[in-house]
Design an enzyme around this catalytic site. Structure first.
Site, PDB file in Angstrom:
ATOM      1  N   VAL A 136       0.781  -1.037  -0.092  1.00 16.36           N
ATOM      2  CA  VAL A 136      -0.067  -0.028   0.025  1.00 16.36           C
ATOM      3  C   VAL A 136       0.790   1.421   0.160  1.00 16.36           C
ATOM      4  O   VAL A 136       0.691   2.238  -0.775  1.00 16.36           O
ATOM      5  CB  VAL A 136      -0.913  -0.068   1.251  1.00 16.36           C
ATOM      6  CG1 VAL A 136      -1.656   1.187   1.349  1.00 16.36           C
ATOM      7  CG2 VAL A 136      -1.981  -1.088   1.007  1.00 16.36           C
ATOM      8  N   THR A 137       1.997   1.412   0.819  1.00 19.63           N
ATOM      9  CA  THR A 137       2.790   2.485   0.713  1.00 19.63           C
ATOM     10  C   THR A 137       3.368   2.746  -0.610  1.00 19.63           C
ATOM     11  O   THR A 137       3.549   3.782  -1.048  1.00 19.63           O
ATOM     12  CB  THR A 137       3.953   2.084   1.711  1.00 19.63           C
ATOM     13  OG1 THR A 137       3.356   1.699   3.205  1.00 19.63           O
ATOM     14  CG2 THR A 137       5.086   3.435   2.033  1.00 19.63           C
ATOM     15  N   ASP A 150      -1.150   6.868   3.158  1.00 23.86           N
ATOM     16  CA  ASP A 150      -0.097   7.206   4.293  1.00 23.86           C
ATOM     17  C   ASP A 150      -0.915   6.919   5.605  1.00 23.86           C
ATOM     18  O   ASP A 150      -0.220   6.440   6.658  1.00 23.86           O
ATOM     19  CB  ASP A 150       0.166   8.545   4.201  1.00 23.86           C
ATOM     20  CG  ASP A 150       1.144   8.865   5.112  1.00 23.86           C
ATOM     21  OD1 ASP A 150       2.234   8.262   5.343  1.00 23.86           O
ATOM     22  OD2 ASP A 150       1.243   9.828   5.773  1.00 23.86           O
ATOM     23  N   ASP A 176      -1.720   2.231   5.362  1.00 25.58           N
ATOM     24  CA  ASP A 176      -0.805   1.364   5.481  1.00 25.58           C
ATOM     25  C   ASP A 176      -0.369   1.483   7.079  1.00 25.58           C
ATOM     26  O   ASP A 176      -0.111   0.092   7.620  1.00 25.58           O
ATOM     27  CB  ASP A 176       0.534   1.600   4.778  1.00 25.58           C
ATOM     28  CG  ASP A 176       1.173   3.121   5.018  1.00 25.58           C
ATOM     29  OD1 ASP A 176       0.487   4.133   6.033  1.00 25.58           O
ATOM     30  OD2 ASP A 176       1.970   3.424   4.418  1.00 25.58           O
ATOM     31  N   ARG A 180      -1.182  -1.687  12.234  1.00 21.69           N
ATOM     32  CA  ARG A 180      -1.744  -1.740  13.622  1.00 21.69           C
ATOM     33  C   ARG A 180      -2.637  -2.996  13.661  1.00 21.69           C
ATOM     34  O   ARG A 180      -2.708  -3.789  14.872  1.00 21.69           O
ATOM     35  CB  ARG A 180      -2.247  -0.534  14.096  1.00 21.69           C
ATOM     36  CG  ARG A 180      -1.180   0.511  14.603  1.00 21.69           C
ATOM     37  CD  ARG A 180      -1.832   1.662  15.048  1.00 21.69           C
ATOM     38  NE  ARG A 180      -2.782   2.557  13.977  1.00 21.69           N
ATOM     39  CZ  ARG A 180      -2.422   3.459  13.291  1.00 21.69           C
ATOM     40  NH1 ARG A 180      -1.035   3.805  13.258  1.00 21.69           N
ATOM     41  NH2 ARG A 180      -3.209   3.879  12.453  1.00 21.69           N
ATOM     42  N   SER A 216       6.880  -1.896  12.660  1.00 23.71           N
ATOM     43  CA  SER A 216       8.070  -2.267  12.717  1.00 23.71           C
ATOM     44  C   SER A 216       9.007  -1.060  12.173  1.00 23.71           C
ATOM     45  O   SER A 216       8.428  -0.235  11.868  1.00 23.71           O
ATOM     46  CB  SER A 216       8.289  -3.429  11.555  1.00 23.71           C
ATOM     47  OG  SER A 216       8.195  -3.032  10.305  1.00 23.71           O
ATOM     48  N   ASP A 252       7.417   9.104   2.193  1.00 23.49           N
ATOM     49  CA  ASP A 252       6.766  10.439   2.253  1.00 23.49           C
ATOM     50  C   ASP A 252       7.518  11.610   1.644  1.00 23.49           C
ATOM     51  O   ASP A 252       6.871  12.592   0.952  1.00 23.49           O
ATOM     52  CB  ASP A 252       6.455  10.780   3.835  1.00 23.49           C
ATOM     53  CG  ASP A 252       5.483   9.954   4.407  1.00 23.49           C
ATOM     54  OD1 ASP A 252       4.682   9.405   3.472  1.00 23.49           O
ATOM     55  OD2 ASP A 252       5.189  10.116   5.536  1.00 23.49           O
TER      56      ASP A 252
END
Length: 234
Positions: A31-32, A66, A69, A74, A80, A91
């Protein structure tokens, strides 16, 4: 302010979507990466052509990755150091693409060297603002300051202004003036934030150095006293 209130709101709204992606087997890292790629495409394809409205629509669809993800991580219990590093690094890439696309427009069809320079300053100052906090924390300082204009404020102000300015192509008169105003505001706000963080890091560093000096002095005094005591006993 936006980090405190808006992020919490959108996190709640996007939680069901994050849960759906987990059920589909999508990873937070994917997703990031996809989100960053979408932001870059929207910024570097549409903005240099002056297509601010559609470019902002595309960027907005992907910029919420942002939040998604982190929400997924969570829910999975997989928060991590790697995920935090990847997210923070990409970002910076996304921010660079947004302001880079605007700078390309003003260097070309936008025909304004002044606004091109302001946009580049927004890009550079935003990166340095983020760096000052990361560097301060890396040397053990809390960097206990938020600042006037952080990443959330930079994105919201810039993207809202871009999207509204894009309505000029649909016949809305004079609305394109919003983007230059927003860029100047983001530039000035970023400069103020940078100064706030530098001043805070300097103060915290001096306080930490003073505490370390005091601890070293006490240790030296205690060691000297112990040595004298041993000499007397001998």
């Amino acid at each position: 302010m936006l980090n405190k209130y808006a992020r919490a709101f959108f996190t709640r709204v996007l939680t069901p979507f994050a849960a759906l992606l987990i059920r589909l087997g999508v990873s937070p890292d994917a997703v990031t990466l996809i989100g960053t790629g979408g932001v870059m495409a929207g910024a570097l394809v549409f903005y240099p052509q002056g297509e601010f409205f559609w470019g902002t629509v595309v960027i907005t669809l992907f910029v919420f990755s942002d939040l998604v993800d982190g929400n997924m991580a969570r829910q999975l219990g997989r928060s991590s150091r790697w995920g935090a590093f990847l997210d923070s690094t990409l970002d910076r890439v996304a921010d660079g693409a947004i302001f880079g696309g605007l700078a390309l427009w003003y260097a070309g069809g936008g025909d304004s060297i002044t606004l091109c320079a302001v946009t580049i300053f927004c890009l550079a100052s935003g990166q340095v603002v983020s760096y000052t906090k990361a560097r301060g924390e890396s040397i053990g300082l809390p960097v206990n300051v938020n600042g006037l204009v952080e990443r959330a404020e930079r994105l919201v102000v810039s993207l809202v202004a871009c999207g509204l300015s894009g309505l000029h192509t649909f016949g809305v008169p004079h609305i394109d003036i919003l983007l230059p105003i927003a860029l100047w505001a983001v530039g000035v706000g970023s400069l103020v934030t940078l100064i706030q963080r530098v001043v805070t890091v300097r103060r915290e560093a001096l306080e930490a150095d003073a505490e370390d000096g005091g601890d070293a002095s006490e240790t030296t005094t205690a060691a000297g006293a112990s040595a004298r005591g041993g000499s007397e006993r001998a």
